[in-house]
Design an enzyme around this catalytic site. Sequence first.
Site, PDB file in Angstrom:
ATOM      1  N   GLY A  83      13.768  37.428 -24.659  1.00 48.60           N
ATOM      2  CA  GLY A  83      13.687  38.493 -25.646  1.00 48.60           C
ATOM      3  C   GLY A  83      14.970  38.702 -26.426  1.00 48.60           C
TER       4      GLY A  83
ATOM      5  N   SER B 176      25.298  41.203 -14.014  1.00 47.09           N
ATOM      6  CA  SER B 176      26.081  40.894 -15.210  1.00 47.09           C
ATOM      7  C   SER B 176      26.612  42.141 -15.908  1.00 47.09           C
ATOM      8  CB  SER B 176      25.245  40.076 -16.199  1.00 47.09           C
ATOM      9  OG  SER B 176      24.095  40.808 -16.608  1.00 47.09           O
TER      10      SER B 176
ATOM     11  N   TYR C 125      20.253  28.323 -21.979  1.00 52.15           N
ATOM     12  CA  TYR C 125      20.807  28.993 -23.152  1.00 52.15           C
ATOM     13  C   TYR C 125      21.909  28.159 -23.805  1.00 52.15           C
ATOM     14  CZ  TYR C 125      18.522  33.292 -21.583  1.00 52.15           C
ATOM     15  OH  TYR C 125      17.594  34.223 -21.211  1.00 52.15           O
ATOM     16  N   PRO C 126      21.833  27.921 -25.121  1.00 51.71           N
ATOM     17  CA  PRO C 126      22.958  27.325 -25.837  1.00 51.71           C
ATOM     18  C   PRO C 126      24.031  28.400 -26.009  1.00 51.71           C
ATOM     19  CG  PRO C 126      20.881  26.995 -27.024  1.00 51.71           C
ATOM     20  CD  PRO C 126      20.669  28.084 -26.005  1.00 51.71           C
TER      21      PRO C 126
ATOM     22  N   LYS D 181      12.904  28.709 -19.699  1.00 55.24           N
ATOM     23  CA  LYS D 181      13.083  29.904 -20.515  1.00 55.24           C
ATOM     24  C   LYS D 181      14.062  29.559 -21.626  1.00 55.24           C
ATOM     25  CE  LYS D 181      14.796  34.674 -20.244  1.00 55.24           C
ATOM     26  NZ  LYS D 181      15.345  35.715 -19.347  1.00 55.24           N
TER      27      LYS D 181
ATOM     28  N   ASP E 211      17.388  41.243 -13.874  1.00 57.11           N
ATOM     29  CA  ASP E 211      18.547  40.731 -13.141  1.00 57.11           C
ATOM     30  C   ASP E 211      19.868  41.194 -13.739  1.00 57.11           C
ATOM     31  OD1 ASP E 211      17.604  39.028 -15.320  1.00 57.11           O
ATOM     32  OD2 ASP E 211      19.290  37.717 -14.834  1.00 57.11           O
ATOM     33  N   HIS E 212      19.827  42.142 -14.660  1.00 61.43           N
ATOM     34  CA  HIS E 212      20.999  42.533 -15.440  1.00 61.43           C
ATOM     35  C   HIS E 212      22.062  43.277 -14.642  1.00 61.43           C
ATOM     36  CE1 HIS E 212      17.558  41.920 -18.037  1.00 61.43           C
ATOM     37  NE2 HIS E 212      18.313  41.878 -19.103  1.00 61.43           N
TER      38      HIS E 212
END
Length: 264
Positions: free
Chosen positions: A198, A28, A142-143, A173, A24-25
Amino acid sequence: MVCGKELRTARLLKGGKMLCVPMDHGISSGPISGLENIHGMIYQCEKAGLTCILVNKGIIKTMPAPISIGLIAHLSGSTTLSPNPNKKVLIGSVEEAVRLGADGVSVHINIGAKEESEMLHDLGSISDKCDEWGMPLIAMMYPRGENIKHPYDPQIVAHAVRIGAEAGADLIKAVYTGDIDSFKPVVKSCPVPVVIAGGPKSKTDQDLIEMCAGAMKAGAIGVTFGRNIFQHVNPPAIIRALSEIILKGKNVQEATIHLDSYKK
């Protein structure tokens, strides 16, 4: 009685385990190395041992042919060109994912960012729609943001993971905390299955394989590795090596030998 969500989840997993390549990059970061020809990469990796891929809706719409593995439609996005790249906004819907034939959907939430409350609102809304349509929901928790000083702190990671589960996600995830002992409590305290991200590209194949094996020993059900697969010199080979650990329960040494055999 089997419901739609269970049927779709079964298409994303194999034996209850997940080996996924998120691609999905493009939203972004643009057409980064390995994803210049994203459809070519998908078909190259498809039969190497993946259980599913994760892409944005436009990639699904432009696929030249169907794939034989599970398909996750990513519903949120932001760009590195934005003054606030940590703010993820919805760019798709569950209904659209159903129309496109996806087997699951995912959303990205940055815990600790200024817009955390808006992203959590979106997560809750998507969770409700997923239950309505029988669609599995993967929450990328995600933190990451202004209030996060140590994003791999086990307590912070555990909090982020738990948020996703309590907001209604079917699978989380998470970032890996670095070792089995610190990640095991993260998994244990989450009432839904966990897979690891990853992160940045690993320096060596050995590092990646050891991270995968450690996460599995800690209780994760699999991995979602992006750059570490599609930017690898031989993507199918690293996929096969990872599948030895995730799907066949082999150890690091056995997986490494398997990888070496594909380099010859």
